[in-house]
Each structure stands twice: as structure tokens, then as C-alpha cells.
Design a protein around this motif. Structure first.
Motif, PDB file in Angstrom:
ATOM      1  N   THR A 133       0.729  -1.233   0.098  1.00 33.81           N
ATOM      2  CA  THR A 133      -0.002  -0.093   0.003  1.00 33.81           C
ATOM      3  C   THR A 133       0.788   1.454   0.053  1.00 33.81           C
ATOM      4  O   THR A 133       0.842   2.393  -0.674  1.00 33.81           O
ATOM      5  N   SER A 134       1.962   1.340   0.782  1.00 28.33           N
ATOM      6  CA  SER A 134       2.820   2.470   0.867  1.00 28.33           C
ATOM      7  C   SER A 134       3.427   2.501  -0.708  1.00 28.33           C
ATOM      8  O   SER A 134       3.744   3.870  -0.999  1.00 28.33           O
TER       9      SER A 134
ATOM     10  N   PHE B  55       0.789   4.457  -2.925  1.00 25.85           N
ATOM     11  CA  PHE B  55       0.530   5.749  -2.631  1.00 25.85           C
ATOM     12  C   PHE B  55       2.005   6.612  -2.938  1.00 25.85           C
ATOM     13  O   PHE B  55       1.971   7.660  -3.714  1.00 25.85           O
ATOM     14  N   SER B  56       3.149   5.794  -2.836  1.00 27.93           N
ATOM     15  CA  SER B  56       4.373   6.442  -3.048  1.00 27.93           C
ATOM     16  C   SER B  56       4.716   6.702  -4.778  1.00 27.93           C
ATOM     17  O   SER B  56       4.906   7.936  -5.346  1.00 27.93           O
TER      18      SER B  56
ATOM     19  N   ILE C 157      -5.974   8.323  -5.271  1.00 33.78           N
ATOM     20  CA  ILE C 157      -5.529   8.262  -3.883  1.00 33.78           C
ATOM     21  C   ILE C 157      -6.947   7.974  -3.172  1.00 33.78           C
ATOM     22  O   ILE C 157      -7.021   7.167  -2.313  1.00 33.78           O
TER      23      ILE C 157
ATOM     24  N   LEU D 218      -7.674   4.137  -3.653  1.00 30.16           N
ATOM     25  CA  LEU D 218      -6.743   3.495  -2.719  1.00 30.16           C
ATOM     26  C   LEU D 218      -7.129   3.385  -1.266  1.00 30.16           C
ATOM     27  O   LEU D 218      -6.792   2.143  -0.753  1.00 30.16           O
ATOM     28  N   ALA D 219      -7.554   4.571  -0.789  1.00 31.52           N
ATOM     29  CA  ALA D 219      -7.653   4.593   0.537  1.00 31.52           C
ATOM     30  C   ALA D 219      -9.126   3.790   0.736  1.00 31.52           C
ATOM     31  O   ALA D 219      -9.224   3.213   1.905  1.00 31.52           O
TER      32      ALA D 219
ATOM     33  N   THR E 180      -8.178   0.054   0.977  1.00 32.10           N
ATOM     34  CA  THR E 180      -7.116  -0.460   2.121  1.00 32.10           C
ATOM     35  C   THR E 180      -7.960  -0.622   3.369  1.00 32.10           C
ATOM     36  O   THR E 180      -8.513   0.207   3.771  1.00 32.10           O
TER      37      THR E 180
ATOM     38  N   LEU F 194      -0.333   2.646   5.880  1.00 35.30           N
ATOM     39  CA  LEU F 194       0.241   3.518   5.095  1.00 35.30           C
ATOM     40  C   LEU F 194       1.039   4.317   6.381  1.00 35.30           C
ATOM     41  O   LEU F 194       0.543   4.371   7.401  1.00 35.30           O
TER      42      LEU F 194
ATOM     43  N   LEU G 289       1.241  13.363   1.604  1.00 39.35           N
ATOM     44  CA  LEU G 289       0.022  13.467   0.749  1.00 39.35           C
ATOM     45  C   LEU G 289      -1.079  14.570   1.241  1.00 39.35           C
ATOM     46  O   LEU G 289      -1.963  14.604   0.353  1.00 39.35           O
TER      47      LEU G 289
ATOM     48  N   LEU H   2      -8.122   9.703   4.696  1.00 43.20           N
ATOM     49  CA  LEU H   2      -6.788   8.990   4.398  1.00 43.20           C
ATOM     50  C   LEU H   2      -6.125   8.650   5.808  1.00 43.20           C
ATOM     51  O   LEU H   2      -5.539   7.704   5.802  1.00 43.20           O
TER      52      LEU H   2
END
Length: 726
Positions: A371-372, A375-376, A398, A401-402, A405, A410, A418, A428
Motif C-alpha cells: 500500500t505504501s 501511494f508513493s 488516492i 486506494l484509501a 485499504t 500507510l 500526501l 486518508l
């Protein structure tokens, strides 16, 4: 002219054919066995037999001897199975025979003959060497001609699905056939025909079925522990030829053939999109090769942009299904989706579906920091100045993705980076991991909370921080708001109210509310009052250290990571030896002594000088004694004087005990005076060595007093004179 003598191989072949013109002839068993023995004896005989069978087949076709054609095909099948080591010797002749049979209108409508053709072709495919397919161009041409002709006859002329599916299965078992570009087309066609026939037999796979992935939320879990839904791999004992054909194409470890079969599957699904068929087929693929399906579908996005939405929906349906997939490169797939999303000419529908697929890609955990990393990857695109016009699209990614999850994973550092690009940072924040790598990030979080303009959002954020980080948020906030200097005091009072609620101290909470109304702030003494009782506040010790730090740099996370045990006492009583110092040198002792100076026997290393020992003796003595010249310590005097007493007793011991030199086995004729002299020299030598090792000063400096024996009146015996006699 009639031939008088028939060659033996022709005679043996002719003997296998029964007489008569019935269409259901079978070769004679005993003659056939002898023929097989004959062809196995020598390669040249095998070549002669195959050539003669080709000539005889032509004659039988011309005279419409259907029974003989059937016998010829059975003989060919037996020869293939018994002489598979030499298949390259006769396989071209056999393919030529079968091509002539399929091309003849008199027999190509006979189901019995076509069944014998399929059996012989299946035996050839199962025993065919892949090297022949790659190296012999003539054979590949003949093989392609036969396959195309066979599929045409059974599809258009006979309309027999069983023979069609059996022929497709036969093609799929050829080893390394996919490595040949010319023959790979045959595999693709056979796989597509098998899928089409399976759809015809199962109408539920012939309807359009692409449901949105968000309709049925799926809990995030490890893919290798998921329960598989029934699929192609579960139908092991099926009598359906279509299932057997599909298993031969997809349930294989040969990646070249599997790739061709997956491309055929994609072609079928683009005509009639059906996610159930996709999941059914993928369950029949070996689990470690299922990621190839995603890769091939992703590549299709560049080839056919008009149908990119259908491809993306198929990918999403597979990602959120119960099909286990391992070995998938998440970042590679995500980068491809982002490139498609941000490409020139991409429609809004395609962009939205890419965002949905990115979220679906995150619904299963393939590795720990997945997940990190995702986001990266979006953060890198946001920081790129070339993507300024795509910021709204990336913000949508974003959010997806949130939403996908389910387990907070994160990092706090990534969240803080972010926050500048998201509209709802609190949502988030719910996916932020509870672990904190350092005090800087948690301090930065409180700075971010202070920058928020909404008091309600500040209240929710501080409450969420306490709920997620607990003691770390308490101590980090305490340190942060001790040094807080801002006109907006709302976060200051909100923190103290939440801290009081977290600690369960009602008086602390009432004071926070009162000071908020009056506009006052807590003094350090006020805060120390709430951190003074260990029983009511388990963070009292760490809190006191922060309050008493006066702005010193203390890591709050280190304080929280320490155990709650009582702090060990480091100020133990030290008995350091006080030594005088001059302008040039200051002695730092590496040992400790008690009030009574220890024996020099224990001071093997770093022993003090006599001057230092004298200073230690004077400590605690009366002033009158300190003013005068002090004498040495009695223990030191005794240590030095003991040598004299040992020597005085040596002669008496020698009179009773005969001393023997350790270097000699036996001492003969040695006088008592010589023995005593020898022993005295050894004792003096050992004493001098011990003095060096113990750092005992042999000669005192000029400013020091000379030591004297403790007992000045020593009675010297006659032995003493003898010891030092010349």
C-alpha cells in the motif's frame, strides 16, 4: 507383366488385410504382430513399409475400398505406438496418407474413417518430438495442411463437435509447437475453437457479465489463504470433451502454449465479455502462472484503445475474485494503468475505470509494503510538474486506494506528504499504520493539525491521533504544546481535553475547559501536578521528564518505548581515591579503595605511587598530623619488611629440611651455607620481580620519606650473617 516375386515387406503388409469389401474390416491380429516385429528389426524395413502403405492407400481410394482404408489407418496407428523412437522415418508418409484421405470426397464424409484418422493423428502428436517441429520445414508445412483440412472437414462437412474437440486436444499435446511461429497459429485457432464450443455447451458463459467491483466489497486478505471457487481445475473427471480440451491448453506449465491460449481467451472475451468464464479458466491455470493473464490483458490496452474499458473491467473482476494469484508485480501493473490513464486522448470513462482498477489492485495483499509503495507511486506523479493538469485524476486514484485499504498500512510520513494533495485528509488518516518510526513524524503531525482552519477538523484529528498512537500522541503532544506559540489556541486546549480524557483524570479535564474559557494556559507546575501520581497516570515518569526538560531535545517515542519499570539508580556510592594533583598532571584512579587502604596484593595493575598512598592515609587524619611529614602506611611497611623476616627464618628451616634444586634430579655434597645462599638469591629475585609487577617503588623520590621497618629493633640471629656471607 506380372511380378514373379513379391518383396517380403509387401507380402507381410498384404497378409494383414482380410478379404472382402465390407467397410468394417479390421487387421488380422497374428499377421499384424509379425509385421510390427519385422519393422522393429531395422530402420530400412520401416521406411519400406511406410512407402508401400502410401501407395496401397492411393489404390484403395481410387477403388473406393473403405474397409481397406480403415485397416490401413489402424496399421499406421499401431506402427506409430510401437516405433515411436523412429517416428521421423515414416511420419511424413503417414501425414501424406491422411491428407489424401481427408481430401477424397468418397471417404471424408464417413465418420468411422474420420475417427480412425483422429486416433492416428493423436498418436502422432503424443509421440512427436519438438525438435522436428522447429527444424523440419517440410514437416511443418504438411502438419499445417493436415490440421487446417481436418478442422474444415469435421466443422463444415461432418459438423461433429466431438471430433473437433478431440482434434484440438491432439494439437495441444505437441511439445514445443508454440515455439514455431508457423505452427503457433494452429494452437491459437484450436484454443479459440475449444472456448467457443464450451460457451455453446454452457449458455451462462455466452451472456455479457461485467459487474462493478464495488458492488460486493471484499475484505482484504492474503491471496495464498483464499478459498478457491470451482473452476476448470476442479472438473478432473468430466466426460465433456470441451473441458478436456480446455484443460490441455490452460492446465500446463509450458508458458509459450499458455500465452497463446490466454490470447485466444482474451479474443473470445472481447466478443462476449463474461467475468465468470474468465474466473473459470484462470482457476485451471497453475497458480504460479496466473499472473500472465493480468500481464497479457494489460498489454492489450495499447493495442485496442476502443475496448480498453472492457479490458479494464475484466482485469478488475479477476483481481477482486476468489482466484488466487501469486507473483504479480503490483508496481509494474500500476504504472501501466497510470500511463493509460494519463495518456493523450484517454476518455473520461477510461480514466475513471483505471482509477477503479488501481483500487481493485490493492484489495489483495501481495507483500507487506504494497500500500505504501502504491501511494508513493502516485505521489511521484503528483510532484512531477508535467502532470499538473492531471492532479484531479491522481487525487481520484488516492481516494480509490484509501477506500480499498482495509488494514491500516500507510506510513505516517507518507500521509503527511500526501496531505497537500487530498481534500479529505481525515479519511486518508484512517489507513495510517499505528507504528511510528521516530518522534519527528509525530511532531510534524501536530504541526499539520495546528495548520487546519476548522476547529471541528482539529478536534477529530487529535481524537484520531490519540486513538491510533495512544501514549505516543500523549507525550508528543505534551512536548509540542509546552513550546506552542501561536495566536490560535484552539488546538492547545483541544489537546489537553483529549489528554485528560485519555488519562481519565476528571480534574485535568475540568481545568482544561476552565482555562479555555478564561484564555489561560497551563503552567509547568500545573502539568506536573497531573503527572505526579504513578498510580493514576502510568505516563507520569515520562511526562515529568518532558515537562522538566525546558526545551531540551527529548525523543518522545524513545520515552514510550522504554519499559514501565522503575528507573534504576545510577548514583551509587562511589569510593574514589582522592589523589593530589599538580599543574602538569592529574591522576585519575581506575580503582576504588575503602577507608582502610587495601593490601597491595590486590593492586596488580594501575597501582598508585607511594606519594598517592601517603595522601590517602592523611585523609581523615587530625590536622596536627597532616602538617607534619607523614609516615608510610603500616600495610606497605609490613609488605616490605616481610622479606626480612622470611630470610631470618630461612636458616632454621634449612636445618630441618633438605632443600633440593628443582633443576637437578638429585643434589649431592651441597653444604648448608651454599643451599641457604641459593635460596636467598631466589627469594630476592622473586621479590624484585613482584615489585615490578605490582608497581611498588623500589627507590623513593627525594621529596618522600624513607621507609623504616615497623619493628626497628630486630634481633639478628646467626643465620642472618651466614646468608649474606661472601
Amino acid at each position: 507383366m506380372r511380378i514373379l516375386f513379391t518383396p517380403k515387406h509387401q507380402k507381410l503388409v498384404n497378409q494383414c488385410y482380410p478379404t472382402g469389401r465390407t467397410p468394417d474390416k479390421k487387421p488380422k491380429s497374428s499377421e499384424t504382430s509379425y509385421l510390427l516385429y519385422y519393422v522393429n528389426s531395422r530402420r530400412t524395413k520401416l521406411e519400406k513399409v511406410s512407402t508401400y502403405l502410401a501407395k496401397k492407400c492411393v489404390a484403395d481410394l481410387n477403388h473406393r475400398r473403405i474397409g481397406n482404408i480403415t485397416v490401413t489407418l489402424e496399421l499406421m496407428n499401431k506402427i506409430v505406438n510401437h516405433c515411436k523412437e523412429n517416428l521421423n522415418v515414416f511420419v511424413k508418409d503417414f501425414l501424406q496418407i491422411m491428407i489424401k484421405i481427408l481430401s477424397n470426397a468418397n471417404v471424408n464424409n464417413d465418420v468411422g474413417v474420420l475417427e480412425k484418422v483422429e486416433e492416428t493423428f493423436g498418436s502422432i502428436c503424443r509421440n512427436l518430438d519438438g525438435a522436428m517441429c522447429n527444424g523440419d520445414t517440410e514437416f511443418i508445412d504438411m502438419f499445417e495442411v493436415f490440421v487446417n483440412l481436418y478442422l474444415e472437414v469435421v466443422t463444415d462437412r461432418l459438423r461433429d463437435d466431438i471430433l473437433l474437440l478431440k482434434g484440438c486436444s491432439d494439437i495441444s499435446v505437441v511439445t514445443n509447437l508454440a515455439a514455431t511461429p508457423q505452427a503457433s497459429k494452429l494452437l491459437s485457432r484450436a484454443a479459440e475453437l475449444s472456448l467457443t464450443k464450451y460457451q455453446e455447451r454452457n449458455p451462462q458463459y455466452r451472456v455479457k457479465n461485467l459487474e462493478a467491483s464495488s458492488d460486493q466489497p471484499i475484505a482484504k486478505r492474503l491471496t495464498r489463504t483464499q478459498t478457491q471457487v470451482p473452476g476448470l481445475d476442479d472438473l478432473t473427471n468430466s466426460d465433456d470433451e470441451a473441458v478436456n480440451a480446455l484443460r490441455s491448453f490452460f492446465n500446463t506449465a509450458e508458458t509459450d502454449k499458455l500465452t497463446l491460449a490466454i490470447k485466444a481467451l482474451l479474443k473470445v472475451l472481447l466478443r462476449i465479455p463474461n467475468k465468470s468464464l474468465l474466473q473459470f479458466i484462470c482457476n485451471g491455470i497453475p497458480v504460479h502462472l496466473r499472473y500472465i493473464v493480468i500481464l497479457i490483458f494489460i498489454r492489450q490496452l495499447d493495442k485496442d484503445k476502443e475496448q480498453s474499458v472492457i479490458v479494464l473491467k475484466l482485469i478488475s473482476s479477476l483481481l477482486v475474485s476468489e482466484v488466487s494469484i501469486v507473483g504479480l508485480s503490483i508496481l509494474d501493473v500500476m504504472r501501466k494503468l497510470l500511463n493509460t490513464q494519463l495518456a493523450a486522448g484517454a476518455t473520461a470513462e477510461t480514466s475513471n475505470q483505471c482509477a477503479t482498477t488501481i483500487g481493485d489492485l490493492n484489495r489483495k495483499t501481495y507483500y507487506k509494503d504494497q500500500t505504501s509503495d502504491m501511494f508513493s507511486e502516485i505521489l511521484l506523479r503528483l510532484r512531477d510538474e508535467r502532470n499538473l493538469k492531471f492532479h484531479n485524476i491522481l487525487r481520484r486514484d488516492i481516494q480509490e486506494l484509501a477506500a480499498s485499504t482495509y488494514t491500516p498500512s500507510l506510513s505516517l510520513e507518507m500521509f503527511l506528504d500526501l496531505t497537500a494533495y487530498v481534500d479529505r485528509p481525515l479519511k486518508l488518516f484512517s489507513v495510517v499504520s499505528e507504528s511510528v518510526s521516530g518522534s519527528f513524524s509525530i511532531s510534524k503531525l501536530f504541526h499539520f493539525i495546528d495548520s487546519l482552519t476548522s476547529e471541528g477538523l482539529q478536534q477529530e484529528f487529535i481524537a484520531a491521533a490519540f486513538s491510533k498512537f495512544k501514549g505516543i500522541a500523549l507525550l508528543a503532544g505534551l512536548k509540542h504544546y509546552l513550546e506552542y506559540d501561536s495566536k490560535n489556541n484552539d488546538p492547545y486546549y483541544i489537546y489537553h481535553e483529549e489528554a485528560a480524557k485519555f488519562l481519565g483524570i476528571s480534574d485535568y479535564r475540568n481545568q482544561a475547559q476552565y482555562k479555555r474559557k478564561s484564555g489561560e494556559r497551563f503552567s509547568r507546575d500545573d502539568l506536573l501536578n497531573y503527572y505526579s501520581d504513578v498510580e493514576t497516570n502510568k505516563y507520569s515518569e515520562k511526562g515529568r521528564r518532558i515537562i522538566a526538560s525546558n526545551g531540551n531535545n527529548i525523543s518522545t517515542t524513545d520515552l514510550v518505548s522504554h519499559s514501565n519499570n522503575n528507573e534504576e539508580t545510577h548514583n551509587k556510592e562511589s569510593f574514589a581515591l582522592p589523589l593530589p594533583s599538580n599543574n602538569n598532571y592529574e591522576y585519575t584512579p581506575k580503582f576504588t579503595v575503602s577507608s582502610d587502604v587495601r593490601s597491595l596484593k590486590t593492586l596488580r595493575y594501575n597501582s598508585p605511587k607511594v606519594k598517592d598512598l601517603k595522601a590517602a592515609e592523611l585523609k581523615g587524619a587530625p590536622a596536627s598530623k597532616r602538617n607534619g611529614l607523614s609516615r608510610g602506611s603500616q600495610s606497605v611497611k609490613s609488605h616490605i619488611t616481610n622479606i626480612t623476616f622470611l630470610l631470618s627464618e630461612l636458616d632454621d628451616d634449612c636445618n630441618e629440611i633438605k632443600i633440593q634444586d628443582p633443576d637437578d634430579e638429585e643434589v649431592v655434597g651441597l653444604e648448608k651455607t651454599a643451599i641457604a645462599r641459593s635460596e636467598s638469591l631466589k627469594l630476592l629475585n622473586n621479590a624484585s620481580k613482584g615489585a615490578k609487577r605490582l608497581s611498588i617503588p623500589v627507590r623513593l623520590q627525594e621529596d618522600e620519606d624513607d621507609f623504616k621497618d615497623a619493628n626497628e629493633d630486630v634481633q639478628i640471629t646467626s643465620t642472618r650473617g651466614k646468608l649474606f656471607a661472601a
